[in-house]
Write a protein that holds these residues in place. Structure first.
Motif, PDB file in Angstrom:
ATOM      1  N   ARG A 270       0.835  -1.096   0.142  1.00 60.50           N
ATOM      2  CA  ARG A 270      -0.102  -0.030  -0.014  1.00 60.50           C
ATOM      3  C   ARG A 270       0.708   1.125   0.124  1.00 60.50           C
ATOM      4  NH1 ARG A 270      -3.287  -3.028   3.391  1.00 60.50           N
ATOM      5  NH2 ARG A 270      -2.316  -2.020   5.301  1.00 60.50           N
ATOM      6  N   VAL A 271       2.192   1.118   0.719  1.00 66.15           N
ATOM      7  CA  VAL A 271       2.908   2.427   1.033  1.00 66.15           C
ATOM      8  C   VAL A 271       3.713   2.725  -0.299  1.00 66.15           C
ATOM      9  CG1 VAL A 271       4.815   3.355   2.091  1.00 66.15           C
ATOM     10  CG2 VAL A 271       3.293   2.429   3.604  1.00 66.15           C
ATOM     11  N   VAL A 272       4.006   1.658  -1.073  1.00 62.15           N
ATOM     12  CA  VAL A 272       4.711   1.508  -2.221  1.00 62.15           C
ATOM     13  C   VAL A 272       3.814   1.694  -3.501  1.00 62.15           C
ATOM     14  CG1 VAL A 272       6.415   0.867  -3.714  1.00 62.15           C
ATOM     15  CG2 VAL A 272       7.001   0.780  -1.203  1.00 62.15           C
ATOM     16  N   SER A 273       3.418   3.027  -3.753  1.00 60.08           N
ATOM     17  CA  SER A 273       2.106   2.938  -5.008  1.00 60.08           C
ATOM     18  C   SER A 273       2.647   2.467  -6.152  1.00 60.08           C
ATOM     19  CB  SER A 273       1.921   4.569  -5.077  1.00 60.08           C
ATOM     20  OG  SER A 273       1.079   4.519  -5.859  1.00 60.08           O
ATOM     21  N   GLY A 274       1.813   1.693  -6.617  1.00 62.34           N
ATOM     22  CA  GLY A 274       2.129   0.993  -8.116  1.00 62.34           C
ATOM     23  C   GLY A 274       2.961  -0.275  -8.349  1.00 62.34           C
ATOM     24  N   ILE A 275       3.534  -0.733  -7.246  1.00 65.79           N
ATOM     25  CA  ILE A 275       4.359  -1.909  -7.197  1.00 65.79           C
ATOM     26  C   ILE A 275       3.286  -3.326  -7.082  1.00 65.79           C
ATOM     27  CG2 ILE A 275       4.559  -2.106  -4.550  1.00 65.79           C
ATOM     28  CD1 ILE A 275       7.608  -3.238  -5.588  1.00 65.79           C
ATOM     29  N   SER A 276       3.651  -4.139  -8.169  1.00 67.24           N
ATOM     30  CA  SER A 276       2.828  -5.308  -8.092  1.00 67.24           C
ATOM     31  C   SER A 276       3.232  -6.251  -7.074  1.00 67.24           C
ATOM     32  CB  SER A 276       2.971  -6.110  -9.472  1.00 67.24           C
ATOM     33  OG  SER A 276       4.367  -6.484  -9.811  1.00 67.24           O
TER      34      SER A 276
END
Length: 122
Positions: A47-53
């Motif tokens: 959630r914190v690292v936006s955009g990571i799969s």
């Protein structure tokens, strides 16, 4: 100084380049920043690292764990809980990333100005 025997010779740059490639990678830096202050669970990091799969986060965490920068702790609960935390080595990288981000923030406007000037000349 004899450059052929120094530990800083160009011959040894490939090892440094490999490390730079990994720690300078977009997701690695963001995961390190996400773990800078406290251990976190996988979904919180996601959630914190936006955009990571999910796949990229798994790969990044495994690489950081392999390099000794992240410690993975499995708690004996049902279901098992897994926390990720920076090791001392990881915390030293987080400090370096913080300093680099500070440098980029201070120099962002100058770099933008230089790019515009260069593009106008081209």
């Amino acid at each position: 100084m004899d450059m052929t025997t120094s530990a800083e010779t160009p011959r040894n740059c490939s090892g440094v380049s490999e490390i730079f490639s990994q720690v300078g990678e977009k997701w690695t830096m963001q995961v390190v920043v996400a773990l800078r202050h406290e251990p976190r669970r996988f979904n919180v990091i996601k959630r914190v690292v936006s955009g990571i799969s999910q796949q990229m986060l798994t790969r990044t965490l495994k690489t950081l764990e392999r390099d000794g920068m992240v410690e993975r702790t499995v708690r004996d609960t049902t279901p098992p809980q897994v926390d990720y935390a920076l090791t001392e080595l990881g915390r030293s990288l987080a400090e370096t990333v913080r300093q680099l981000a500070e440098w980029a923030s201070v120099h962002r406007a100058v770099i933008h100005h230089n790019r515009v000037r260069y593009d106008e000349r081209s």
